[in-house]
Design a protein around this motif. Sequence first.
Motif, PDB file in Angstrom:
ATOM      1  N   GLY A 273     -93.927 -40.569 -99.599  1.00  0.00           N
ATOM      2  CA  GLY A 273     -93.856 -41.878 -99.212  1.00  0.00           C
ATOM      3  C   GLY A 273     -92.551 -41.974 -98.158  1.00  0.00           C
ATOM      4  O   GLY A 273     -92.735 -42.700 -97.184  1.00  0.00           O
ATOM      5  N   LEU A 274     -91.496 -41.827 -98.762  1.00  0.00           N
ATOM      6  CA  LEU A 274     -90.314 -41.798 -98.076  1.00  0.00           C
ATOM      7  C   LEU A 274     -90.364 -40.875 -96.854  1.00  0.00           C
ATOM      8  O   LEU A 274     -89.490 -41.169 -95.748  1.00  0.00           O
ATOM      9  CB  LEU A 274     -89.081 -41.500 -98.884  1.00  0.00           C
ATOM     10  N   GLY A 275     -91.050 -39.586 -97.046  1.00  0.00           N
ATOM     11  CA  GLY A 275     -91.420 -38.943 -95.574  1.00  0.00           C
ATOM     12  C   GLY A 275     -91.947 -39.352 -94.648  1.00  0.00           C
ATOM     13  O   GLY A 275     -91.496 -39.415 -93.487  1.00  0.00           O
ATOM     14  N   ILE A 276     -92.820 -40.003 -94.961  1.00  0.00           N
ATOM     15  CA  ILE A 276     -93.604 -40.902 -94.031  1.00  0.00           C
ATOM     16  C   ILE A 276     -92.816 -41.827 -93.274  1.00  0.00           C
ATOM     17  O   ILE A 276     -93.078 -42.183 -92.106  1.00  0.00           O
ATOM     18  CB  ILE A 276     -95.216 -41.337 -94.587  1.00  0.00           C
ATOM     19  N   LEU A 277     -92.315 -42.735 -94.232  1.00  0.00           N
ATOM     20  CA  LEU A 277     -91.295 -43.580 -93.701  1.00  0.00           C
ATOM     21  C   LEU A 277     -90.218 -43.449 -92.861  1.00  0.00           C
ATOM     22  O   LEU A 277     -89.667 -44.218 -91.682  1.00  0.00           O
ATOM     23  CB  LEU A 277     -90.677 -44.698 -94.888  1.00  0.00           C
ATOM     24  N   LEU A 278     -89.402 -42.249 -92.991  1.00  0.00           N
ATOM     25  CA  LEU A 278     -88.093 -41.836 -92.288  1.00  0.00           C
ATOM     26  C   LEU A 278     -88.443 -40.886 -91.446  1.00  0.00           C
ATOM     27  O   LEU A 278     -87.571 -40.742 -90.416  1.00  0.00           O
ATOM     28  CB  LEU A 278     -87.096 -41.478 -93.339  1.00  0.00           C
ATOM     29  N   VAL A 279     -89.196 -39.876 -91.689  1.00  0.00           N
ATOM     30  CA  VAL A 279     -89.339 -38.599 -90.711  1.00  0.00           C
ATOM     31  C   VAL A 279     -89.821 -38.958 -89.479  1.00  0.00           C
ATOM     32  O   VAL A 279     -89.231 -38.101 -88.601  1.00  0.00           O
ATOM     33  CB  VAL A 279     -90.081 -37.372 -91.504  1.00  0.00           C
ATOM     34  N   PRO A 280     -90.942 -39.447 -89.381  1.00  0.00           N
ATOM     35  CA  PRO A 280     -91.563 -39.689 -87.866  1.00  0.00           C
ATOM     36  C   PRO A 280     -90.215 -40.564 -87.137  1.00  0.00           C
ATOM     37  O   PRO A 280     -90.263 -40.330 -85.919  1.00  0.00           O
ATOM     38  CB  PRO A 280     -92.818 -40.433 -88.222  1.00  0.00           C
ATOM     39  N   PRO A 281     -89.854 -41.675 -87.538  1.00  0.00           N
ATOM     40  CA  PRO A 281     -88.805 -42.523 -86.853  1.00  0.00           C
ATOM     41  C   PRO A 281     -87.550 -41.383 -86.158  1.00  0.00           C
ATOM     42  O   PRO A 281     -87.088 -41.596 -85.343  1.00  0.00           O
ATOM     43  CB  PRO A 281     -88.364 -43.531 -87.828  1.00  0.00           C
ATOM     44  N   PHE A 282     -87.170 -40.428 -87.166  1.00  0.00           N
ATOM     45  CA  PHE A 282     -86.225 -39.533 -86.787  1.00  0.00           C
ATOM     46  C   PHE A 282     -86.768 -38.691 -85.581  1.00  0.00           C
ATOM     47  O   PHE A 282     -86.155 -38.474 -84.580  1.00  0.00           O
ATOM     48  CB  PHE A 282     -85.977 -38.694 -87.891  1.00  0.00           C
ATOM     49  N   ILE A 283     -88.117 -38.220 -85.463  1.00  0.00           N
ATOM     50  CA  ILE A 283     -88.593 -37.495 -84.627  1.00  0.00           C
ATOM     51  C   ILE A 283     -88.631 -38.364 -83.186  1.00  0.00           C
ATOM     52  O   ILE A 283     -88.392 -37.920 -82.144  1.00  0.00           O
ATOM     53  CB  ILE A 283     -89.991 -36.872 -85.031  1.00  0.00           C
ATOM     54  N   LEU A 284     -89.092 -39.461 -83.354  1.00  0.00           N
ATOM     55  CA  LEU A 284     -89.380 -40.620 -82.193  1.00  0.00           C
ATOM     56  C   LEU A 284     -87.895 -40.927 -81.665  1.00  0.00           C
ATOM     57  O   LEU A 284     -87.554 -40.857 -80.416  1.00  0.00           O
ATOM     58  CB  LEU A 284     -89.965 -41.643 -82.605  1.00  0.00           C
ATOM     59  N   PHE A 285     -86.906 -40.867 -82.663  1.00  0.00           N
ATOM     60  CA  PHE A 285     -85.457 -41.170 -81.933  1.00  0.00           C
ATOM     61  C   PHE A 285     -85.125 -39.979 -81.108  1.00  0.00           C
ATOM     62  O   PHE A 285     -84.555 -40.014 -79.946  1.00  0.00           O
ATOM     63  CB  PHE A 285     -84.483 -41.259 -83.119  1.00  0.00           C
ATOM     64  N   LEU A 286     -85.371 -38.694 -81.573  1.00  0.00           N
ATOM     65  CA  LEU A 286     -85.013 -37.482 -80.915  1.00  0.00           C
ATOM     66  C   LEU A 286     -85.551 -37.411 -79.524  1.00  0.00           C
ATOM     67  O   LEU A 286     -85.134 -37.059 -78.419  1.00  0.00           O
ATOM     68  CB  LEU A 286     -85.079 -36.334 -81.783  1.00  0.00           C
ATOM     69  N   LEU A 287     -87.040 -37.783 -79.630  1.00  0.00           N
ATOM     70  CA  LEU A 287     -87.819 -37.802 -78.371  1.00  0.00           C
ATOM     71  C   LEU A 287     -87.163 -38.929 -77.510  1.00  0.00           C
ATOM     72  O   LEU A 287     -87.399 -38.564 -76.116  1.00  0.00           O
ATOM     73  CB  LEU A 287     -89.236 -38.284 -78.710  1.00  0.00           C
ATOM     74  N   GLY A 288     -86.812 -40.004 -77.913  1.00  0.00           N
ATOM     75  CA  GLY A 288     -86.071 -40.782 -76.961  1.00  0.00           C
ATOM     76  C   GLY A 288     -84.954 -40.479 -76.054  1.00  0.00           C
ATOM     77  O   GLY A 288     -84.844 -40.588 -75.031  1.00  0.00           O
ATOM     78  N   PHE A 289     -84.260 -39.575 -76.836  1.00  0.00           N
ATOM     79  CA  PHE A 289     -83.001 -38.941 -76.140  1.00  0.00           C
ATOM     80  C   PHE A 289     -83.671 -37.603 -75.066  1.00  0.00           C
ATOM     81  O   PHE A 289     -82.835 -37.351 -74.024  1.00  0.00           O
ATOM     82  CB  PHE A 289     -82.181 -38.278 -77.263  1.00  0.00           C
ATOM     83  N   VAL A 290     -84.489 -37.147 -75.644  1.00  0.00           N
ATOM     84  CA  VAL A 290     -85.161 -35.821 -75.004  1.00  0.00           C
ATOM     85  C   VAL A 290     -85.764 -36.338 -73.466  1.00  0.00           C
ATOM     86  O   VAL A 290     -85.466 -35.793 -72.272  1.00  0.00           O
ATOM     87  CB  VAL A 290     -86.208 -35.150 -75.596  1.00  0.00           C
ATOM     88  N   LEU A 291     -86.602 -37.452 -73.695  1.00  0.00           N
ATOM     89  CA  LEU A 291     -87.015 -38.096 -72.474  1.00  0.00           C
ATOM     90  C   LEU A 291     -86.203 -38.916 -71.476  1.00  0.00           C
ATOM     91  O   LEU A 291     -86.400 -39.353 -70.314  1.00  0.00           O
ATOM     92  CB  LEU A 291     -88.271 -38.980 -72.697  1.00  0.00           C
TER      93      LEU A 291
END
Length: 338
Positions: free
Chosen positions: A52-70
């Motif tokens: 449950g916490l993985g689904i809540l926190l891991v995708p936002p971290f990936i999206l945050f990194l993608l925001g920097f990459v783009l």
Amino acid sequence: MDKFRMIFQFLQSNQESFMNGICGIMALASAQMYSAFDFNCPCLPRYNLAYGLGILLVPPFILFLLGFVLNNNVSMLAEEWRRPPGQRGKDPAVLRYMFCSMAQRAMIAPAVWVSVTLLDGKCITCAFCTSVPVETLGNASHPGLPQGEMKRVLARIPCKEIYDGQELIANEIAIRYLCCISQALGWCFVLLMTMLAFLVRSLRPCFTQAAFLKSRYWSHYIDIERKLFDETCAEHARSFAKVCIQQFFEGMSTDLAAARCHPPRKAPADAGEAAEKLLGIIDQGTMNTALKSWHRCKPPLHLHPPALPSGNGWAGEEQSPVHPPVPRREMAAYYSRV
């Protein structure tokens, strides 16, 4: 196609609008990804919390990194941070402003994911189903179960088809209780993000207006300087390639003329113009040296306007004011012999 090309050129010229559009697309994509995501809670005491916490926190971290990459300004920030000081010092306030601007845009998509996840309630229900207060919501007359057996039964609350603890606590009651808490946390998170965005975007310039304007100005300068440098390098490379190709074909023409006893053709008229754009850099070693010098020792941000010379010296020296000459009066006399 022309309309799409014009829109792309506009977005490319306006970096801020382009990045705002990218952030909006990522926010919509994050919401769409969650709606298409097939959530399957493992319903096991040791794995519910991690899932449950993985689904809540891991995708936002990936999206945050993608925001920097783009974001195209990441490389510019890293280059400005790692470059040698040389004749131009590095202002930490400008670097902080650039990083905060990128971080604000990169946090939009993760905030949307967390908000949608909390408002949906599935992750909190899966993660904290073993923490439901059975004494308050359950059947108080039910005989007590060992702690391990109690957690095993409560861990199956998200899985209606295998839940076997209706005598202990009703499945609907536990799910409604956890969803209520999750939605309350979701709306609190939305309110917190809204207030934080309001404070950052509205109140920060009011307290530090001079520092804010200075940081924004020099961040724009760094961006524009990099773009102009890239354009100048591209123009120089184009002129260098053009002159190199022309010299190659001129040499071939001379060799063919010598072999066939024909006069060589004249060089095209634009060859001299392309050679002038090289600015004296006509070999690979000199160009590499110039690029290394630009990286290691950028010119100082201090422009010296040329002084205008006057008749007795330089215009910058203290001189007595020069009065304009008085116009002469011309008089004409006529004599009569009568």
